[in-house]
Design an enzyme around this catalytic site. Structure first.
Site, short mmCIF file in Angstrom:
data_model
loop_
_atom_site.label_atom_id
_atom_site.label_comp_id
_atom_site.label_asym_id
_atom_site.label_seq_id
_atom_site.Cartn_x
_atom_site.Cartn_y
_atom_site.Cartn_z
N ASP A 140 0.84 -1.19 0.00
CA ASP A 140 0.00 0.00 0.00
C ASP A 140 0.88 1.24 0.00
O ASP A 140 1.78 1.37 0.83
CB ASP A 140 -0.91 -0.01 1.24
CG ASP A 140 -2.06 0.95 1.11
OD1 ASP A 140 -2.39 1.35 -0.03
OD2 ASP A 140 -2.64 1.34 2.15
N HIS A 147 -3.89 13.86 0.73
CA HIS A 147 -4.10 13.00 1.90
C HIS A 147 -2.92 13.12 2.86
O HIS A 147 -3.10 13.34 4.07
CB HIS A 147 -4.28 11.55 1.45
CG HIS A 147 -4.33 10.55 2.58
ND1 HIS A 147 -5.37 10.48 3.46
CD2 HIS A 147 -3.44 9.60 2.96
CE1 HIS A 147 -5.13 9.52 4.34
NE2 HIS A 147 -3.97 8.97 4.06
N ARG A 156 1.45 17.45 12.69
CA ARG A 156 2.51 18.47 12.72
C ARG A 156 2.04 19.69 11.95
O ARG A 156 2.40 19.88 10.78
CB ARG A 156 3.78 17.93 12.04
CG ARG A 156 4.37 16.66 12.63
CD ARG A 156 5.48 16.10 11.74
NE ARG A 156 4.98 15.75 10.41
CZ ARG A 156 4.40 14.58 10.12
NH1 ARG A 156 4.29 13.65 11.03
NH2 ARG A 156 3.95 14.35 8.91
N GLU A 212 -10.57 3.65 3.75
CA GLU A 212 -9.71 4.46 2.89
C GLU A 212 -10.07 4.15 1.44
O GLU A 212 -10.03 3.00 1.02
CB GLU A 212 -8.22 4.18 3.14
CG GLU A 212 -7.75 4.71 4.50
CD GLU A 212 -6.23 4.64 4.68
OE1 GLU A 212 -5.58 3.83 3.99
OE2 GLU A 212 -5.72 5.41 5.53
N GLU A 214 -9.23 3.79 -2.17
CA GLU A 214 -7.99 3.58 -2.90
C GLU A 214 -8.25 2.87 -4.23
O GLU A 214 -9.31 2.28 -4.43
CB GLU A 214 -7.00 2.72 -2.07
CG GLU A 214 -6.75 3.30 -0.68
CD GLU A 214 -5.50 2.77 -0.02
OE1 GLU A 214 -4.66 2.17 -0.71
OE2 GLU A 214 -5.36 2.98 1.21
N ASP A 246 -9.13 0.20 2.11
CA ASP A 246 -8.14 -0.18 3.11
C ASP A 246 -8.69 0.21 4.49
O ASP A 246 -8.34 1.24 5.06
CB ASP A 246 -6.82 0.56 2.81
CG ASP A 246 -5.73 0.27 3.82
OD1 ASP A 246 -5.81 -0.77 4.50
OD2 ASP A 246 -4.81 1.10 3.94
N ARG A 250 -7.96 3.68 13.34
CA ARG A 250 -7.09 4.85 13.56
C ARG A 250 -6.51 4.90 14.96
O ARG A 250 -5.40 5.41 15.15
CB ARG A 250 -7.89 6.14 13.30
CG ARG A 250 -8.44 6.27 11.91
CD ARG A 250 -7.34 6.23 10.87
NE ARG A 250 -7.88 6.49 9.53
CZ ARG A 250 -7.17 6.30 8.42
NH1 ARG A 250 -5.92 5.86 8.48
NH2 ARG A 250 -7.72 6.55 7.25
N GLN A 253 -3.76 2.42 15.00
CA GLN A 253 -2.69 2.92 14.12
C GLN A 253 -1.85 3.99 14.83
O GLN A 253 -0.62 3.96 14.78
CB GLN A 253 -3.33 3.50 12.85
CG GLN A 253 -2.33 3.94 11.79
CD GLN A 253 -3.02 4.50 10.55
OE1 GLN A 253 -4.25 4.46 10.43
NE2 GLN A 253 -2.25 5.03 9.63
N LYS A 266 -4.31 -2.29 10.06
CA LYS A 266 -4.66 -2.32 8.64
C LYS A 266 -4.75 -3.72 8.06
O LYS A 266 -4.92 -3.85 6.84
CB LYS A 266 -3.60 -1.53 7.86
CG LYS A 266 -3.58 -0.06 8.26
CD LYS A 266 -3.34 0.80 7.09
CE LYS A 266 -3.40 2.27 7.45
NZ LYS A 266 -4.26 2.97 6.50
N THR A 270 -9.22 -5.99 4.05
CA THR A 270 -9.04 -4.97 3.01
C THR A 270 -9.91 -5.40 1.83
O THR A 270 -9.72 -6.49 1.29
CB THR A 270 -7.56 -4.88 2.58
OG1 THR A 270 -6.76 -4.60 3.73
CG2 THR A 270 -7.35 -3.80 1.54
N THR A 373 -4.85 6.36 0.13
CA THR A 373 -6.09 7.12 0.10
C THR A 373 -6.05 8.19 -0.98
O THR A 373 -5.12 8.99 -1.03
CB THR A 373 -6.31 7.79 1.47
OG1 THR A 373 -6.23 6.79 2.48
CG2 THR A 373 -7.66 8.49 1.53
N GLU A 387 -9.83 12.37 7.61
CA GLU A 387 -9.71 13.70 7.02
C GLU A 387 -11.05 14.44 7.04
O GLU A 387 -11.12 15.62 7.35
CB GLU A 387 -9.24 13.60 5.58
CG GLU A 387 -7.81 13.18 5.40
CD GLU A 387 -7.52 12.94 3.92
OE1 GLU A 387 -7.23 13.90 3.21
OE2 GLU A 387 -7.60 11.77 3.48
#
Ligand code: MN
Length: 443
Positions: A140, A147, A156, A212, A214, A246, A250, A253, A266, A270, A373, A387
């Protein structure tokens, strides 16, 4: 190459192939693995045409597919596309041409062929679909800069993109064993998390389950260990595209991903769409990759190719829909959460595959490389709930009035992919769908 199989005026004698909104007109001819429901037949490769599936190998056995297409058609007798994928572009194109001729309403002798081929057509509604390939390895990527920038900004705010992002296609080795075909329910996983503000981690059902959006590319002929593939030759190694969800936990993760990347967040399921749209079918929808912003570094020479720069991207509209249990009870249709486009990726699928093999890593027929994503620049083009709800801070509201930060049990997520351009027949990817089951009472 654009050829007669892309002529938007071509029609099949399969009437449903020409109905408005049908995703599988004569110009598409996607491959999948099917079995007639309840027949006890072994799964085998078929091609979708309108609301029907053509049994390709049976057509070859009956003498309806001959010449250069006969070998690749016979490779469709097995329970996966791997044998066909391994054969390469010339064989794929020969088979596409033969199937097109068989189903074309305007070719000479169409009436007789229709009579003979009709017995090798199965209604999609009477078929079970299976994983299109036996996937040996699944990778992946993280190719949408929109994204990556959104997720980075949450972590950040001052420095959303890490310094490597614009130089190297980022990816991780996923898990092939938990790939499932569309329609397979996905169970909310248990896992270790450390909630915000907690002193120590706990184990329990994930409370931040996400999808996600994809797109995946299936590898055709592989490369030998130690033998990279030049970017100008990479197209010969790409069989076709599918949709991929996917599913991601979270909260798990966030706790586990450093320093080695995603792991159990993950690999509990899938979802892959059952139909693989071939590179030949996608030819009219190839476009130049999105322009890189002024000042961005040029890709290194091994990731720069003439054809890739001219036509390395694909114009595929991608939509995500959700339908909660309450929406189903109230008879409400699926609710669209986002709309984005595959052409907005920062890295092309060709660059991703080239990079993957650039150290000599051997890709094999049936390997699956997913894009990461697919988000676009706008708020409505964000390809996951992380998001869309900004990690839960901005919940969204469903037509029932229900709020969503992340997925709830009973939510069904469906991805849709559509190729639509002036001068070309509109083609689609078929469904990529999964419903969330409640977590098990204990792990
Ligand atoms: Mn992903």
């Amino acid at each position: 190459m654009i050829d007669h199989t892309h002529n938007p005026d071509a029609l099949s004698w399969v009437a449903s192939a020409s109905e408005a909104g049908n995703e599988f007109p004569l110009q598409n001819l996607p491959f999948g693995v099917f079995a007639r429901r309840g027949s006890g037949d072994a799964p085998r490769v078929g091609v979708a045409i309108g609301g029907l599936i053509l049994d390709v190998a049976a057509c070859a056995d009956a003498g309806l597919i001959t010449g250069a297409a006969q070998g690749p058609a016979r490779a469709c007798a097995g329970p996966s596309l791997n044998a066909l994928m391994a054969r390469g572009r010339a064989d794929w194109t020969a088979l596409r041409h033969a199937i097109f001729a068989l189903l074309d309403a305007d070719a000479p002798g169409a009436d007789e062929r229709q009579d003979r081929a009709a017995m090798f057509l199965v209604p999609c509604a009477d078929a079970d679909m299976f994983m299109p390939a036996a996937v040996g390895d699944y990778t992946d990527f993280y190719a949408s800069v929109h994204h990556a920038a959104n997720v980075g900004r949450m972590m950040r705010p001052d420095n959303p993109l890490l310094p490597n992002y614009k130089h190297v296609p980022i990816g991780y080795h996923g898990r092939a064993s938990s790939l499932v075909v569309s329609g397979t329910p996905v169970r909310r996983p248990w896992g270790q998390t450390k909630p915000d503000g907690a002193d120590s981690p706990l184990v329990g059902p994930s409370r931040r389950l996400d999808y996600e959006l994809e797109v995946g590319v299936f590898i055709g002929p592989g490369n030998d260990l130690g033998s990279p593939v030049p970017i100008d030759a990479i197209d010969d190694h790409l069989f076709g595209l599918c949709l991929v969800n996917d599913w991601s936990a979270r909260d798990m993760q966030a706790w586990e991903y450093q320093p080695l990347g995603p792991f159990l967040a993950k690999n509990f399921g899938t979802t892959v769409s059952p139909w693989v749209v071939t590179m030949d079918a996608l030819e009219p929808f190839r476009v130049p990759p999105a322009a890189r912003p002024e000042g961005d570094p040029a890709p290194l020479p091994y990731l720069t190719g003439g054809a890739d720069r001219l036509r390395g991207a694909f114009d595929v509209s991608l939509d995500v829909f959700v339908r909660s249990a309450r929406m189903r009870e109230q008879g409400l249709p699926p609710h669209r959460l986002s709309a984005s486009n595959l052409q907005d990726l920062y890295w092309t699928l060709g660059q991703m595959a080239t990079h993957h093999a650039s150290n000599g890593c051997n890709l094999r027929p049936g390997d699956l490389l997913a894009s990461g994503t697919v988000s676009g620049p706008g708020k409505g083009a964000r390809g996951c709930l992380l998001e869309l709800t900004w990690r839960g801070a901005e919940p969204l509201t469903l037509p029932t009035g229900e709020e969503r930060r992340f997925l709830e049990d009973g939510d069904e997520v469906a991805l849709q992919g559509t190729c639509r351009r002036t001068g070309a027949a509109t083609i689609g990817f078929g469904e990529c769908r999964g419903i969330v089951l409640p977590a098990r009472p204990s792990p």
